[in-house]
Design an enzyme around this catalytic site. Sequence first.
Site, PDB file in Angstrom:
ATOM      1  N   THR A   1     -63.414  13.493  16.742  1.00  0.00           N
ATOM      2  CA  THR A   1     -62.295  13.098  17.602  1.00  0.00           C
ATOM      3  C   THR A   1     -62.725  11.985  18.565  1.00  0.00           C
ATOM      4  OG1 THR A   1     -61.420  15.343  17.484  1.00  0.00           O
ATOM      5  CG2 THR A   1     -60.583  13.952  19.262  1.00  0.00           C
ATOM      6  N   VAL A   2     -63.800  12.213  19.311  1.00  0.00           N
ATOM      7  CA  VAL A   2     -64.201  11.259  20.350  1.00  0.00           C
ATOM      8  C   VAL A   2     -64.903  10.040  19.753  1.00  0.00           C
ATOM      9  CG1 VAL A   2     -65.613  10.957  22.431  1.00  0.00           C
ATOM     10  CG2 VAL A   2     -64.374  13.105  22.064  1.00  0.00           C
TER      11      VAL A   2
ATOM     12  N   ALA B   1     -66.224  -7.506  29.584  1.00  0.00           N
ATOM     13  CA  ALA B   1     -67.668  -7.215  29.705  1.00  0.00           C
ATOM     14  C   ALA B   1     -68.509  -8.483  29.775  1.00  0.00           C
ATOM     15  CB  ALA B   1     -68.111  -6.360  28.523  1.00  0.00           C
TER      16      ALA B   1
ATOM     17  N   LYS C   1     -69.793  17.496  28.284  1.00  0.00           N
ATOM     18  CA  LYS C   1     -69.870  18.133  29.616  1.00  0.00           C
ATOM     19  C   LYS C   1     -70.774  19.347  29.634  1.00  0.00           C
ATOM     20  CE  LYS C   1     -66.100  19.066  27.216  1.00  0.00           C
ATOM     21  NZ  LYS C   1     -64.873  18.449  26.760  1.00  0.00           N
TER      22      LYS C   1
ATOM     23  N   GLU D   1     -68.300   9.476  32.076  1.00  0.00           N
ATOM     24  CA  GLU D   1     -66.904   9.546  32.534  1.00  0.00           C
ATOM     25  C   GLU D   1     -66.062  10.445  31.627  1.00  0.00           C
ATOM     26  OE1 GLU D   1     -65.245   7.731  35.386  1.00  0.00           O
ATOM     27  OE2 GLU D   1     -64.178   9.535  34.796  1.00  0.00           O
TER      28      GLU D   1
ATOM     29  N   ILE E   1     -58.885  10.307  32.288  1.00  0.00           N
ATOM     30  CA  ILE E   1     -58.712  10.044  33.737  1.00  0.00           C
ATOM     31  C   ILE E   1     -60.053   9.571  34.317  1.00  0.00           C
ATOM     32  CG2 ILE E   1     -58.054  11.032  35.965  1.00  0.00           C
ATOM     33  CD1 ILE E   1     -56.718  13.348  34.439  1.00  0.00           C
TER      34      ILE E   1
ATOM     35  N   GLY F   1     -56.817  18.315  18.034  1.00  0.00           N
ATOM     36  CA  GLY F   1     -58.134  17.773  18.428  1.00  0.00           C
ATOM     37  C   GLY F   1     -58.474  18.012  19.886  1.00  0.00           C
TER      38      GLY F   1
ATOM     39  N   LYS G   1     -66.921  21.132  33.569  1.00  0.00           N
ATOM     40  CA  LYS G   1     -66.371  19.932  34.228  1.00  0.00           C
ATOM     41  C   LYS G   1     -66.393  20.087  35.749  1.00  0.00           C
ATOM     42  CE  LYS G   1     -63.370  19.111  30.254  1.00  0.00           C
ATOM     43  NZ  LYS G   1     -62.090  19.489  29.654  1.00  0.00           N
TER      44      LYS G   1
ATOM     45  N   GLY H   1     -58.215  14.521  23.566  1.00  0.00           N
ATOM     46  CA  GLY H   1     -57.670  13.749  22.448  1.00  0.00           C
ATOM     47  C   GLY H   1     -58.490  12.489  22.209  1.00  0.00           C
TER      48      GLY H   1
HETATM   49  P1  NAP Z   1     -65.791  16.763  16.699  1.00  0.00           P
HETATM   50  O1  NAP Z   1     -64.440  16.236  16.409  1.00  0.00           O
HETATM   51  O2  NAP Z   1     -66.189  18.072  16.128  1.00  0.00           O
HETATM   52  O3  NAP Z   1     -66.852  15.653  16.247  1.00  0.00           O
HETATM   53  C1  NAP Z   1     -68.250  15.879  16.242  1.00  0.00           C
HETATM   54  C2  NAP Z   1     -68.906  14.789  15.449  1.00  0.00           C
HETATM   55  O4  NAP Z   1     -70.316  14.896  15.556  1.00  0.00           O
HETATM   56  C3  NAP Z   1     -68.566  14.833  13.959  1.00  0.00           C
HETATM   57  O5  NAP Z   1     -68.507  13.532  13.438  1.00  0.00           O
HETATM   58  C4  NAP Z   1     -69.799  15.564  13.383  1.00  0.00           C
HETATM   59  O6  NAP Z   1     -70.031  15.231  12.040  1.00  0.00           O
HETATM   60  C5  NAP Z   1     -70.894  15.000  14.244  1.00  0.00           C
HETATM   61  N1  NAP Z   1     -72.054  15.875  14.339  1.00  0.00           N
HETATM   62  C6  NAP Z   1     -72.126  17.086  14.930  1.00  0.00           C
HETATM   63  N2  NAP Z   1     -73.375  17.571  14.821  1.00  0.00           N
HETATM   64  C7  NAP Z   1     -74.096  16.649  14.156  1.00  0.00           C
HETATM   65  C8  NAP Z   1     -75.445  16.564  13.739  1.00  0.00           C
HETATM   66  N3  NAP Z   1     -76.316  17.537  13.994  1.00  0.00           N
HETATM   67  N4  NAP Z   1     -75.839  15.463  13.070  1.00  0.00           N
HETATM   68  C9  NAP Z   1     -74.982  14.454  12.803  1.00  0.00           C
HETATM   69  N5  NAP Z   1     -73.680  14.459  13.191  1.00  0.00           N
HETATM   70  C10 NAP Z   1     -73.253  15.554  13.859  1.00  0.00           C
HETATM   71  O7  NAP Z   1     -66.021  16.863  18.271  1.00  0.00           O
HETATM   72  P2  NAP Z   1     -65.256  16.057  19.416  1.00  0.00           P
HETATM   73  O8  NAP Z   1     -63.994  16.760  19.746  1.00  0.00           O
HETATM   74  O9  NAP Z   1     -65.229  14.626  19.103  1.00  0.00           O
HETATM   75  O10 NAP Z   1     -66.229  16.353  20.666  1.00  0.00           O
HETATM   76  C11 NAP Z   1     -67.450  15.662  20.798  1.00  0.00           C
HETATM   77  C12 NAP Z   1     -67.941  15.815  22.236  1.00  0.00           C
HETATM   78  O11 NAP Z   1     -66.989  15.248  23.123  1.00  0.00           O
HETATM   79  C13 NAP Z   1     -68.121  17.257  22.706  1.00  0.00           C
HETATM   80  O12 NAP Z   1     -69.220  17.307  23.595  1.00  0.00           O
HETATM   81  C14 NAP Z   1     -66.831  17.551  23.462  1.00  0.00           C
HETATM   82  O13 NAP Z   1     -67.006  18.528  24.452  1.00  0.00           O
HETATM   83  C15 NAP Z   1     -66.590  16.208  24.092  1.00  0.00           C
HETATM   84  N6  NAP Z   1     -65.190  15.910  24.444  1.00  0.00           N
HETATM   85  C16 NAP Z   1     -64.205  16.135  23.544  1.00  0.00           C
HETATM   86  C17 NAP Z   1     -62.885  15.782  23.875  1.00  0.00           C
HETATM   87  C18 NAP Z   1     -61.739  15.997  22.925  1.00  0.00           C
HETATM   88  O14 NAP Z   1     -60.591  15.782  23.319  1.00  0.00           O
HETATM   89  N7  NAP Z   1     -61.994  16.401  21.692  1.00  0.00           N
HETATM   90  C19 NAP Z   1     -62.623  15.227  25.126  1.00  0.00           C
HETATM   91  C20 NAP Z   1     -63.672  14.998  26.026  1.00  0.00           C
HETATM   92  C21 NAP Z   1     -64.961  15.346  25.669  1.00  0.00           C
HETATM   93  P3  NAP Z   1     -69.220  16.004  10.853  1.00  0.00           P
HETATM   94  O15 NAP Z   1     -67.759  15.814  11.135  1.00  0.00           O
HETATM   95  O16 NAP Z   1     -69.681  15.295   9.637  1.00  0.00           O
HETATM   96  O17 NAP Z   1     -69.623  17.449  10.952  1.00  0.00           O
HETATM   97  N1  HSE Z   2     -61.593  20.971  24.959  1.00  0.00           N
HETATM   98  C1  HSE Z   2     -61.392  20.085  26.046  1.00  0.00           C
HETATM   99  C2  HSE Z   2     -60.021  20.328  26.645  1.00  0.00           C
HETATM  100  C3  HSE Z   2     -61.508  18.663  25.584  1.00  0.00           C
HETATM  101  O1  HSE Z   2     -59.206  21.016  26.013  1.00  0.00           O
HETATM  102  O2  HSE Z   2     -59.762  19.881  27.746  1.00  0.00           O
HETATM  103  C4  HSE Z   2     -61.489  17.658  26.697  1.00  0.00           C
HETATM  104  O3  HSE Z   2     -62.612  17.779  27.509  1.00  0.00           O
END
Ligand code: NAP
Ligand code: HSE
Length: 441
Positions: A17-18, A37, A109, A133, A140, A191, A209, A306
């Site tokens: 997702t991110v 930049a 986080k 951030e 935000i 997501g 957070k 998202g």
């Molecule tokens: P996600 O959709 O599950 O994506 C994780 C990604 O990392 C996938 O591409 C996964 O690959 C890859 N990955 C995981 N472990 C790996 C490893 N050992 N080696 C290589 N690739 C690896 O997760 P996400 O929602 O983007 O979240 C990522 C981070 O952002 C988390 O720390 C989350 O707390 C934070 N975050 C998320 C959001 C949100 O809205 N989702 C918002 C703010 C912060 P595969 O898909 O091939 O398994």
């Molecule tokens: N799982 C988190 C949420 C993603 O629902 O707020 C954003 O940090």
Amino acid sequence: MKHAMKPIRVGLLGLGTVGGGTLTVLRRNAAEIARRAGREICATRAAVRDLQKAGVHAGDDLTLTTDPHEVVNDPTIDIVVEAMGGEHPALELILAAIASGKHVVTANKALIANHGTAIFAAAQKQGVMVAFEAAVGGGIPIIKAIREGLTANRIEWIAGIINGTTNFILTQMRDKGQDFADALKLAQELGYAEADPTFDVEGVDAAHKLTIMSAIAFGIPMQFPAAHIEGITHLTGEDVRYAGQLGYRIKLLGITRRTPSGIELRVHPALIPARRLIANVDGSMNAILVKGDAVGVTLYYGAGAGAEPTASSVVADLVDVTRMLTSDPHSRVPHLAFQPENLAQDPILPMGEVRTSYYLRMRARDEAGVLAEVTRILADAGISIESMVQQEPGQADGKVDIVMLTHQCAEKQINHALSRIESLPAIAAGVMRIRVEHLAG
Ligand code: NAP
Ligand code: HSE
């Protein structure tokens, strides 16, 4: 437009997702970002587990690998974006990137709340930047606001809806009558949820957070283990409805507050007066109130989760790091807003000492004297009642719901009173207790 300097090369750990959102925004807004930049910022390498799934992001500009060390060890990469999540191997990869002189941007986080102190110390030693951030409030720019925009202020308190998944679930339950499990499933499909959604629904993600915001607001080390954490899984449709009848909305709040005896650090559901702006923040949106002594109360609102909202914060960090590359490391904005040698050691206030008002709901036998017993126990504990409603008996078990709001008292007072009330034969086990937060300036 030509840029004199060579492009900044970004390595992505994760393209979910991110990570995927970051790549999309970097590609789509490449020209605009370069104008801001002063040079191009290009993602050139990305690590994933499943190459086939990541195929949707393929392009001549990007090399994919299943080995994240290839990204971290690539000497052509300037900035590593960690968007894989989890504590391990993310921590080891970030430390390796720092050790090889790379700057780091992370959305993680859990990692910052648990290991921020070690990560920042390593970064400071190496003279590199770690930006986070996206770790709080999705799109935000709350870290920038607290750390830079409000830097003149003595921050008094922060209260926020900082988990999109739970806010989405509570909104679906209230507005659409959807049940908890279906609403969570939808949040996962969109997501918003963490890889382990119990982090969302049990309040852990919000506590990560909050820990980060508390550290940069008060200049204290990250103290996640000391946070008080309650989620939303025990809330019922009745409580959502009764709160509405009383003029309140239930939200999962993260609150951190400076008090003379220590710093409050707590995540739990709370009733908020429906007339407050923040009570009307619905769906996956987040909102954060920050009270500073000079500015008063400020409110920050936006998408809390998202792909592209979070990418907005990741890319903002990439631009910030790019702009600061040539600056003297000692003149940069400190990771925790305060100079590392000037962090304070204020204790976290034990939850028993925290003072709030309460919503209480109990199921009682519909007979004379029960209410009198309950109110006597509350009075003995020094708790005064603000209002009380006895609901119409809805079921054939001869019991009624009694709902009351109390004035402020310490948590230890209400705990003591509730243990006595729950032992009354006329009261069904399990009195529901939800804190009430007025969030007035
Ligand atoms: P996600 O959709 O599950 O994506 C994780 C990604 O990392 C996938 O591409 C996964 O690959 C890859 N990955 C995981 N472990 C790996 C490893 N050992 N080696 C290589 N690739 C690896 O997760 P996400 O929602 O983007 O979240 C990522 C981070 O952002 C988390 O720390 C989350 O707390 C934070 N975050 C998320 C959001 C949100 O809205 N989702 C918002 C703010 C912060 P595969 O898909 O091939 O398994
Ligand atoms: N799982 C988190 C949420 C993603 O629902 O707020 C954003 O940090």
